[in-house]
Design an enzyme around this catalytic site. Structure first.
Site, PDB file in Angstrom:
ATOM      1  N   CYS A  35     -67.136  -6.397  37.682  1.00  0.00           N
ATOM      2  CA  CYS A  35     -66.867  -6.472  39.115  1.00  0.00           C
ATOM      3  C   CYS A  35     -65.738  -7.447  39.423  1.00  0.00           C
ATOM      4  O   CYS A  35     -64.900  -7.179  40.288  1.00  0.00           O
ATOM      5  CB  CYS A  35     -68.137  -6.832  39.871  1.00  0.00           C
ATOM      6  SG  CYS A  35     -69.380  -5.519  39.763  1.00  0.00           S
ATOM      7  N   GLU A  88     -70.597  -4.449  44.220  1.00  0.00           N
ATOM      8  CA  GLU A  88     -69.164  -4.635  44.463  1.00  0.00           C
ATOM      9  C   GLU A  88     -68.375  -3.352  44.218  1.00  0.00           C
ATOM     10  O   GLU A  88     -67.465  -3.021  44.987  1.00  0.00           O
ATOM     11  CB  GLU A  88     -68.597  -5.743  43.552  1.00  0.00           C
ATOM     12  CG  GLU A  88     -69.234  -7.090  43.740  1.00  0.00           C
ATOM     13  CD  GLU A  88     -70.385  -7.371  42.772  1.00  0.00           C
ATOM     14  OE1 GLU A  88     -70.518  -8.533  42.362  1.00  0.00           O
ATOM     15  OE2 GLU A  88     -71.135  -6.438  42.432  1.00  0.00           O
ATOM     16  N   HIS A 114     -72.865  -1.060  40.611  1.00  0.00           N
ATOM     17  CA  HIS A 114     -73.005  -2.432  41.108  1.00  0.00           C
ATOM     18  C   HIS A 114     -72.596  -2.467  42.581  1.00  0.00           C
ATOM     19  O   HIS A 114     -71.798  -1.649  43.037  1.00  0.00           O
ATOM     20  CB  HIS A 114     -72.104  -3.378  40.319  1.00  0.00           C
ATOM     21  CG  HIS A 114     -72.570  -3.658  38.934  1.00  0.00           C
ATOM     22  ND1 HIS A 114     -72.408  -4.886  38.342  1.00  0.00           N
ATOM     23  CD2 HIS A 114     -73.183  -2.879  38.013  1.00  0.00           C
ATOM     24  CE1 HIS A 114     -72.893  -4.855  37.115  1.00  0.00           C
ATOM     25  NE2 HIS A 114     -73.368  -3.643  36.885  1.00  0.00           N
ATOM     26  N   CYS A 128     -70.090 -10.110  37.999  1.00  0.00           N
ATOM     27  CA  CYS A 128     -70.020 -10.005  36.546  1.00  0.00           C
ATOM     28  C   CYS A 128     -68.563  -9.752  36.141  1.00  0.00           C
ATOM     29  O   CYS A 128     -67.685  -9.625  36.998  1.00  0.00           O
ATOM     30  CB  CYS A 128     -70.909  -8.852  36.065  1.00  0.00           C
ATOM     31  SG  CYS A 128     -70.270  -7.212  36.503  1.00  0.00           S
TER      32      CYS A 128
END
Length: 167
Positions: free
Chosen positions: A90, A59, A57, A87
């Site tokens: 993260c 992040e 992801h 999410c």
């Protein structure tokens, strides 16, 4: 002197540049930058399908890069800018990294954990809370995602319609 909003917009534009890299790869266009003392020290964009990695992801990538750059897992004097509400994974990583502030472009009502589904970032039960600023360049962040998903639906429909029938 630049206003707080113009500084936030400046760095969110940098996060959008990262999101466009994901878009160009056919990934969900999410981008992130981490700023320390007025300098970007971590950048990331979504690469889950490209890397075949659940953890890829925006992040997480940005946090890993910022931690290497600063030489510590604690990012206590940093601000994270992300184009889409994080999410649960993260959001948890942001809390664990001790990042004091997160600036979010647009919210994610189906999976967001900075106020939409849950609010992991501001939960008083954790030993660290994150100050959250929402809606910076919201329209730009949202329109990039909407365009991506509209194109994806169109491609999926075309593929379905062009598939040979077995009957």
């Amino acid at each position: 002197m630049a206003s707080v909003t113009s500084i936030q917009e400046k760095y969110m534009r940098e996060a959008l540049k990262q999101a466009k890299k994901a878009y160009d790869l056919g990934e969900v266009p999410i981008g992130c930058v981490i700023v320390h003392q007025g300098r970007i020290i971590g950048r990331g964009y979504n690469r889950r399908n490209t890397d075949k990695n659940t953890l890829a992801h925006a992040e997480i990538t940005a946090i890993n890069r910022a931690s290497r750059r600063i030489g510590d897992w604690r990012l206590e004097e940093c601000t994270l800018y992300v184009t889409l509400e994080p999410c649960q994974m993260c959001a948890g990583a942001i809390v664990q990294a001790r990042i004091p502030e997160a600036v979010i472009g647009c919210m994610n009502p189906k999976a967001g954990c900075a106020g939409s589904i849950l609010n992991i970032l501001e939960m008083p039960q954790f030993n660290h809370q994150v100050r959250v600023i929402r809606g910076i360049l919201e329209e730009e962040c949202s329109s990039l995602l909407k365009r991506f998903f509209a194109e994806l639906r169109r491609r999926n429909k075309e593929e379905k319609n062009s598939a040979p029938t077995m009957f």
